[in-house]
Design a protein around this motif. Structure first.
Motif, PDB file in Angstrom:
ATOM      1  N   ALA A  45      -8.025 -80.419  44.064  1.00 47.31           N
ATOM      2  CA  ALA A  45      -8.874 -80.154  42.905  1.00 47.31           C
ATOM      3  C   ALA A  45      -8.503 -81.000  41.687  1.00 47.31           C
ATOM      4  CB  ALA A  45      -8.815 -78.669  42.544  1.00 47.31           C
ATOM      5  N   SER A  46      -7.269 -81.495  41.649  1.00 52.39           N
ATOM      6  CA  SER A  46      -6.810 -82.197  40.449  1.00 52.39           C
ATOM      7  C   SER A  46      -6.523 -83.683  40.650  1.00 52.39           C
ATOM      8  CB  SER A  46      -5.542 -81.515  39.921  1.00 52.39           C
ATOM      9  OG  SER A  46      -4.475 -81.687  40.836  1.00 52.39           O
ATOM     10  N   GLN A  47      -6.641 -84.181  41.863  1.00 56.57           N
ATOM     11  CA  GLN A  47      -6.285 -85.565  42.155  1.00 56.57           C
ATOM     12  C   GLN A  47      -7.428 -86.294  42.858  1.00 56.57           C
ATOM     13  OE1 GLN A  47      -3.231 -86.992  41.383  1.00 56.57           O
ATOM     14  NE2 GLN A  47      -2.627 -85.073  40.421  1.00 56.57           N
ATOM     15  N   SER A  48      -7.462 -87.592  42.678  1.00 55.53           N
ATOM     16  CA  SER A  48      -8.388 -88.437  43.436  1.00 55.53           C
ATOM     17  C   SER A  48      -7.651 -88.869  44.702  1.00 55.53           C
ATOM     18  CB  SER A  48      -8.761 -89.652  42.591  1.00 55.53           C
ATOM     19  OG  SER A  48      -9.520 -90.546  43.353  1.00 55.53           O
ATOM     20  N   LEU A  49      -8.237 -88.585  45.855  1.00 55.41           N
ATOM     21  CA  LEU A  49      -7.567 -88.850  47.133  1.00 55.41           C
ATOM     22  C   LEU A  49      -8.429 -89.740  48.019  1.00 55.41           C
ATOM     23  CD1 LEU A  49      -6.478 -85.181  47.860  1.00 55.41           C
ATOM     24  CD2 LEU A  49      -4.985 -87.027  47.050  1.00 55.41           C
ATOM     25  N   ASP A  50      -7.754 -90.552  48.823  1.00 59.23           N
ATOM     26  CA  ASP A  50      -8.457 -91.378  49.806  1.00 59.23           C
ATOM     27  C   ASP A  50      -8.562 -90.671  51.154  1.00 59.23           C
ATOM     28  OD1 ASP A  50      -8.942 -93.930  48.340  1.00 59.23           O
ATOM     29  OD2 ASP A  50      -6.770 -93.812  48.108  1.00 59.23           O
ATOM     30  N   ALA A  51      -7.622 -89.765  51.442  1.00 62.04           N
ATOM     31  CA  ALA A  51      -7.645 -89.033  52.709  1.00 62.04           C
ATOM     32  C   ALA A  51      -6.665 -87.868  52.645  1.00 62.04           C
ATOM     33  CB  ALA A  51      -7.268 -89.950  53.870  1.00 62.04           C
ATOM     34  N   ILE A  52      -6.855 -86.943  53.598  1.00 60.03           N
ATOM     35  CA  ILE A  52      -5.964 -85.789  53.721  1.00 60.03           C
ATOM     36  C   ILE A  52      -5.464 -85.728  55.158  1.00 60.03           C
ATOM     37  CG2 ILE A  52      -5.794 -83.265  53.648  1.00 60.03           C
ATOM     38  CD1 ILE A  52      -8.093 -83.337  51.551  1.00 60.03           C
ATOM     39  N   LEU A  53      -4.147 -85.598  55.306  1.00 63.87           N
ATOM     40  CA  LEU A  53      -3.526 -85.302  56.599  1.00 63.87           C
ATOM     41  C   LEU A  53      -3.271 -83.807  56.597  1.00 63.87           C
ATOM     42  CD1 LEU A  53      -0.883 -88.184  56.813  1.00 63.87           C
ATOM     43  CD2 LEU A  53      -3.156 -88.107  57.843  1.00 63.87           C
ATOM     44  N   LEU A  54      -3.774 -83.102  57.595  1.00 69.10           N
ATOM     45  CA  LEU A  54      -3.785 -81.650  57.561  1.00 69.10           C
ATOM     46  C   LEU A  54      -3.202 -81.070  58.841  1.00 69.10           C
ATOM     47  CD1 LEU A  54      -4.721 -79.049  56.130  1.00 69.10           C
ATOM     48  CD2 LEU A  54      -7.004 -79.472  57.054  1.00 69.10           C
ATOM     49  N   ASP A  55      -2.122 -80.317  58.687  1.00 70.32           N
ATOM     50  CA  ASP A  55      -1.506 -79.636  59.822  1.00 70.32           C
ATOM     51  C   ASP A  55      -2.454 -78.548  60.314  1.00 70.32           C
ATOM     52  OD1 ASP A  55       0.352 -78.715  61.689  1.00 70.32           O
ATOM     53  OD2 ASP A  55       1.506 -77.586  60.212  1.00 70.32           O
ATOM     54  N   LEU A  70     -12.702 -77.130  52.416  1.00 66.05           N
ATOM     55  CA  LEU A  70     -12.921 -78.471  51.870  1.00 66.05           C
ATOM     56  C   LEU A  70     -14.365 -78.910  52.077  1.00 66.05           C
ATOM     57  CD1 LEU A  70      -9.640 -80.164  53.112  1.00 66.05           C
ATOM     58  CD2 LEU A  70     -10.258 -79.757  50.714  1.00 66.05           C
ATOM     59  N   ARG A  71     -14.947 -78.586  53.210  1.00 70.68           N
ATOM     60  CA  ARG A  71     -16.315 -79.004  53.527  1.00 70.68           C
ATOM     61  C   ARG A  71     -17.360 -78.196  52.763  1.00 70.68           C
ATOM     62  NH1 ARG A  71     -14.146 -82.967  54.200  1.00 70.68           N
ATOM     63  NH2 ARG A  71     -13.613 -83.941  56.176  1.00 70.68           N
ATOM     64  N   GLU A  72     -16.998 -77.020  52.272  1.00 66.82           N
ATOM     65  CA  GLU A  72     -17.934 -76.178  51.525  1.00 66.82           C
ATOM     66  C   GLU A  72     -18.147 -76.660  50.094  1.00 66.82           C
ATOM     67  OE1 GLU A  72     -16.458 -72.181  51.776  1.00 66.82           O
ATOM     68  OE2 GLU A  72     -16.866 -72.049  53.923  1.00 66.82           O
ATOM     69  N   SER A  73     -17.198 -77.395  49.545  1.00 65.62           N
ATOM     70  CA  SER A  73     -17.277 -77.848  48.161  1.00 65.62           C
ATOM     71  C   SER A  73     -17.835 -79.271  48.094  1.00 65.62           C
ATOM     72  CB  SER A  73     -15.885 -77.818  47.524  1.00 65.62           C
ATOM     73  OG  SER A  73     -15.906 -78.476  46.275  1.00 65.62           O
ATOM     74  N   THR A  74     -18.812 -79.479  47.216  1.00 61.63           N
ATOM     75  CA  THR A  74     -19.364 -80.829  47.051  1.00 61.63           C
ATOM     76  C   THR A  74     -18.328 -81.801  46.491  1.00 61.63           C
ATOM     77  OG1 THR A  74     -20.230 -80.210  44.881  1.00 61.63           O
ATOM     78  CG2 THR A  74     -21.744 -80.030  46.753  1.00 61.63           C
ATOM     79  N   ASP A  75     -17.312 -81.282  45.810  1.00 65.90           N
ATOM     80  CA  ASP A  75     -16.265 -82.139  45.252  1.00 65.90           C
ATOM     81  C   ASP A  75     -15.315 -82.672  46.317  1.00 65.90           C
ATOM     82  OD1 ASP A  75     -17.257 -81.747  42.678  1.00 65.90           O
ATOM     83  OD2 ASP A  75     -15.912 -80.061  42.287  1.00 65.90           O
TER      84      ASP A  75
END
Length: 124
Positions: A45-55, A70-75
């Protein structure tokens, strides 16, 4: 490769350290880390990210439920997510891709090839 900003959400500190070595040394990317879904969602919510690695398997909210949020939010719905898991069965992989994952990395992973795996999944 240009500098990328990656968020790793995983409850295992050792995974953070190994990924940090691989991504910083091999690609010069910035790695942000979170030990839980809640902590990761705050960073997203507070950072600009290029990708997420998710356990996939974490206490509390698991990776699948986190991806759904994550998919529910347009952000956040356009941030590419790559699952990291010890479950490497074909059926699991198919399910993860069906949920919207851009890739699946099997743990344990080789830190020296982590950046190239991510780049391959995301077309970087």
């Amino acid at each position: 490769m240009p500098t990328k900003r990656i968020l790793l959400i995983d409850d295992e500190i050792d995974i953070h350290r190994i990924a940090q070595v691989g991504l910083m040394m091999e690609a010069g990317w910035e790695l942000l880390t979170a030990q839980s879904s809640d902590e990761g969602l705050k960073i997203v919510a507070s950072q600009s990210l290029d990708a997420i690695l998710l356990d996939v398997m974490m206490p509390g909210r698991d990776g699948v439920a986190t991806l759904q949020l994550l998919r529910e939010s347009t952000d956040t719905q356009k941030i590419p997510v790559i699952f990291m898991t010890a479950k490497a069965q074909s059926a699991d992989r198919q399910r993860f891709y069906a949920l919207g994952a851009q890739g699946v990395i099997t743990k344990p992973f080789d830190p020296l090839t982590l950046a190239s795996q991510i780049s391959g999944f995301l077309g970087w």
